[in-house]
Design an enzyme around this catalytic site. Structure first.
Site, PDB file in Angstrom:
ATOM      1  N   GLY A  17       4.643  -1.025   7.818  1.00 47.43           N
ATOM      2  CA  GLY A  17       5.637  -1.500   6.850  1.00 47.43           C
ATOM      3  C   GLY A  17       6.842  -2.175   7.481  1.00 47.43           C
ATOM      4  O   GLY A  17       7.927  -2.149   6.898  1.00 47.43           O
ATOM      5  N   TYR A  29      -8.405   1.793   1.214  1.00 49.93           N
ATOM      6  CA  TYR A  29      -8.032   0.392   0.976  1.00 49.93           C
ATOM      7  C   TYR A  29      -9.193  -0.311   0.267  1.00 49.93           C
ATOM      8  O   TYR A  29     -10.131  -0.811   0.883  1.00 49.93           O
ATOM      9  CB  TYR A  29      -7.669  -0.321   2.293  1.00 49.93           C
ATOM     10  CG  TYR A  29      -6.520   0.329   3.052  1.00 49.93           C
ATOM     11  CD1 TYR A  29      -5.628   1.208   2.418  1.00 49.93           C
ATOM     12  CD2 TYR A  29      -6.308   0.082   4.401  1.00 49.93           C
ATOM     13  CE1 TYR A  29      -4.581   1.811   3.100  1.00 49.93           C
ATOM     14  CE2 TYR A  29      -5.251   0.684   5.091  1.00 49.93           C
ATOM     15  CZ  TYR A  29      -4.404   1.551   4.433  1.00 49.93           C
ATOM     16  OH  TYR A  29      -3.372   2.156   5.118  1.00 49.93           O
ATOM     17  N   LYS A  75      10.941 -14.434   2.047  1.00 50.49           N
ATOM     18  CA  LYS A  75      10.473 -15.368   1.010  1.00 50.49           C
ATOM     19  C   LYS A  75      11.142 -15.145  -0.341  1.00 50.49           C
ATOM     20  O   LYS A  75      10.966 -15.959  -1.235  1.00 50.49           O
ATOM     21  CB  LYS A  75       8.958 -15.286   0.868  1.00 50.49           C
ATOM     22  CG  LYS A  75       8.424 -14.007   0.286  1.00 50.49           C
ATOM     23  CD  LYS A  75       6.907 -14.094   0.237  1.00 50.49           C
ATOM     24  CE  LYS A  75       6.281 -12.737   0.090  1.00 50.49           C
ATOM     25  NZ  LYS A  75       4.842 -12.802   0.296  1.00 50.49           N
TER      26      LYS A  75
HETATM   27  N1  LIG Z   1      -0.845   5.361   7.085  1.00 49.82           N
HETATM   28  C1  LIG Z   1      -0.353   4.993   5.931  1.00 49.82           C
HETATM   29  O1  LIG Z   1      -0.103   5.826   5.043  1.00 49.82           O
HETATM   30  C2  LIG Z   1      -0.056   3.545   5.703  1.00 49.82           C
HETATM   31  C3  LIG Z   1       0.749   3.173   4.605  1.00 49.82           C
HETATM   32  C4  LIG Z   1       1.034   1.813   4.454  1.00 49.82           C
HETATM   33  C5  LIG Z   1       0.512   0.885   5.332  1.00 49.82           C
HETATM   34  N2  LIG Z   1      -0.311   1.285   6.354  1.00 49.82           N
HETATM   35  C6  LIG Z   1      -0.919   0.315   7.283  1.00 49.82           C
HETATM   36  O2  LIG Z   1       0.092  -0.561   7.744  1.00 49.82           O
HETATM   37  C7  LIG Z   1      -0.236  -1.907   7.395  1.00 49.82           C
HETATM   38  C8  LIG Z   1       1.035  -2.698   7.157  1.00 49.82           C
HETATM   39  O3  LIG Z   1       1.687  -2.254   5.989  1.00 49.82           O
HETATM   40  P1  LIG Z   1       1.631  -3.089   4.634  1.00 49.82           P
HETATM   41  O4  LIG Z   1       0.532  -4.064   4.710  1.00 49.82           O
HETATM   42  O5  LIG Z   1       1.617  -2.109   3.541  1.00 49.82           O
HETATM   43  O6  LIG Z   1       3.067  -3.800   4.592  1.00 49.82           O
HETATM   44  P2  LIG Z   1       3.817  -4.870   5.505  1.00 49.82           P
HETATM   45  O7  LIG Z   1       3.075  -5.137   6.737  1.00 49.82           O
HETATM   46  O8  LIG Z   1       5.221  -4.458   5.591  1.00 49.82           O
HETATM   47  O9  LIG Z   1       3.784  -6.146   4.536  1.00 49.82           O
HETATM   48  C9  LIG Z   1       2.604  -6.892   4.440  1.00 49.82           C
HETATM   49  C10 LIG Z   1       2.703  -7.866   3.270  1.00 49.82           C
HETATM   50  O10 LIG Z   1       3.845  -8.716   3.361  1.00 49.82           O
HETATM   51  C11 LIG Z   1       3.496 -10.034   2.953  1.00 49.82           C
HETATM   52  N3  LIG Z   1       3.660 -10.871   4.145  1.00 49.82           N
HETATM   53  C12 LIG Z   1       3.211 -10.643   5.405  1.00 49.82           C
HETATM   54  N4  LIG Z   1       3.586 -11.612   6.250  1.00 49.82           N
HETATM   55  C13 LIG Z   1       4.300 -12.494   5.523  1.00 49.82           C
HETATM   56  C14 LIG Z   1       4.945 -13.701   5.824  1.00 49.82           C
HETATM   57  N5  LIG Z   1       4.957 -14.211   7.054  1.00 49.82           N
HETATM   58  N6  LIG Z   1       5.593 -14.367   4.827  1.00 49.82           N
HETATM   59  C15 LIG Z   1       5.604 -13.874   3.579  1.00 49.82           C
HETATM   60  N7  LIG Z   1       5.001 -12.719   3.217  1.00 49.82           N
HETATM   61  C16 LIG Z   1       4.351 -12.030   4.184  1.00 49.82           C
HETATM   62  C17 LIG Z   1       2.046  -9.980   2.483  1.00 49.82           C
HETATM   63  O11 LIG Z   1       1.983  -9.648   1.091  1.00 49.82           O
HETATM   64  P3  LIG Z   1       2.138 -10.731  -0.092  1.00 49.82           P
HETATM   65  O12 LIG Z   1       1.539 -12.018   0.358  1.00 49.82           O
HETATM   66  O13 LIG Z   1       1.458 -10.107  -1.241  1.00 49.82           O
HETATM   67  O14 LIG Z   1       3.626 -10.849  -0.332  1.00 49.82           O
HETATM   68  C18 LIG Z   1       1.500  -8.808   3.299  1.00 49.82           C
HETATM   69  O15 LIG Z   1       0.389  -8.195   2.751  1.00 49.82           O
HETATM   70  C19 LIG Z   1      -1.178  -1.759   6.187  1.00 49.82           C
HETATM   71  O16 LIG Z   1      -1.926  -2.935   5.966  1.00 49.82           O
HETATM   72  C20 LIG Z   1      -1.987  -0.571   6.623  1.00 49.82           C
HETATM   73  O17 LIG Z   1      -2.973  -0.959   7.569  1.00 49.82           O
HETATM   74  C21 LIG Z   1      -0.562   2.604   6.560  1.00 49.82           C
END
Ligand SMILES: NC(=O)c1ccc[n+]([C@@H]2O[C@H](COP(=O)([O-])OP(=O)(O)OC[C@H]3O[C@@H](n4cnc5c(N)ncnc54)[C@H](OP(=O)(O)O)[C@@H]3O)[C@@H](O)[C@H]2O)c1
Length: 288
Positions: A193, A47, A203
């Site tokens: 995710g 990251y 949004k």
């Molecule tokens: N092990 C793996 O391979 C793997 C893969 C993916 C993720 N992960 C981990 O899981 C975590 C979560 O996944 P992710 O961050 O990819 O996706 P997620 O949690 O599904 O989505 C997060 C994104 O959604 C938007 N968001 C979040 N809350 C919101 C709200 N209340 N209103 C509007 N938009 C909102 C933001 O992006 P914007 O503001 O840009 O829209 C935020 O960065 C990662 O940060 C990471 O730590 C691990």
């Protein structure tokens, strides 16, 4: 929403693959998350090529013992060539030392293999993990994105504390075998995710258009019409639930993931404190 069930995600804090991310906002999210009762944070060297880990190390200095830190190893990047799965013992050893330094800690609570690496025997990687545990550098080991077959094999070599996979209303693949396996074997299941990279936050009124190279485009496929068609009826249901409960669409999407049997925690990424508050909005508090 019980904040203790949420793990703060930090992919967006690395800035790469996410546009216009402000370090000051990321620091504020970490501090506000702590104040609200979130105590676990998930990160990875990948990251931002160390940026997220370094930022977390700065943000939690002085509070280290009150956080559970989960980080990962096994993605190697080469300038101009791309990103490779690499769980070779030498690479993992180097990554471990770099992560400990960036996170300003002597020990990682949960050290996870980020993706499988078919070129390295799992035994060789897990031998490095076992040594790191003996030395006190790692407390527990987890696997992300591994097949059931590899998970079963790893468990014959050493205890595996957790599994991390995508799980949301838009991606329910783990229901077939991984989630039931985690549940029946007493392993923590960490769902990532839950918002499908923001698509389920509520949004977007229309299919978004994410720039190529962004996580929203290549990882969560926001630009695909088929993805939006799948999301629309789900968003309609989530909007109704949010209206009924006095909560938010994002909180309802996270709540769904957290409500599924076997899910230990939802790892959620957040750009700023407003998103954090929206995600933790549990709606009306019943009066007595
Ligand atoms: N092990 C793996 O391979 C793997 C893969 C993916 C993720 N992960 C981990 O899981 C975590 C979560 O996944 P992710 O961050 O990819 O996706 P997620 O949690 O599904 O989505 C997060 C994104 O959604 C938007 N968001 C979040 N809350 C919101 C709200 N209340 N209103 C509007 N938009 C909102 C933001 O992006 P914007 O503001 O840009 O829209 C935020 O960065 C990662 O940060 C990471 O730590 C691990």
């Amino acid at each position: 929403m019980n904040p203790a069930r949420i793990t703060l995600g930090s992919w967006i804090m690395g800035r790469e693959g996410w546009s216009n991310v402000d370090d000051a906002d990321s620091m504020a999210v970490i501090h506000a998350a702590f104040d609200k009762g979130i105590r676990a944070i998930d990160t990875a060297p990948f990251y931002g090529k160390g940026h997220a880990e370094s930022l977390i190390g700065r943000a939690i200095a002085g509070q280290r013992d009150q956080w559970i830190i989960a980080t990962k190893c096994g993605l190697r990047w080469e300038a101009g060539r791309g990103v490779f799965h690499d769980l070779s013992p030498a690479r993992v050893q180097t990554e471990l030392e770099d992560s400990l330094r960036r996170l300003r800690t002597d020990s990682i609570d949960l050290y996870q293999l980020h993706w499988p690496d078919p070129a390295t025997p799992l035994e060789a990687t897990l031998a490095v993990m076992a040594r790191a545990i003996d030395k006190g550098q790692v407390r527990q080991v987890g696997l992300c994105n591994f097949s059931l077959e590899d998970i079963q094999m790893a468990r014959t070599i050493m205890p595996i504390a957790s599994l991390q996979h995508p799980y949301s209303l838009l991606n329910r693949d783990v229901e077939n075998e991984i989630l039931p396996f985690a549940q029946s074997n007493g392993m923590a299941f960490m769902a990532y995710g839950a918002l499908h990279g923001g698509l389920l936050s509520g949004k977007y009124a229309h299919r978004p258009s994410a720039p190529k190279g962004e996580a929203k485009s290549y990882f969560y496929e926001h630009n695909k019409d088929a993805m939006w068609q799948q999301a629309e009826p789900i968003l309609t249901t989530l909007r109704k639930a949010a209206a009924t409960n006095g909560s938010t669409v994002a909180a309802e999407a996270i709540r769904w993931t957290l409500s599924q049997a076997g899910v230990t925690t939802a790892i959620v990424g957040m750009r700023n404190v407003a998103q954090l508050e929206s995600n933790l909005n549990c709606g009306h508090v019943p009066t007595i």
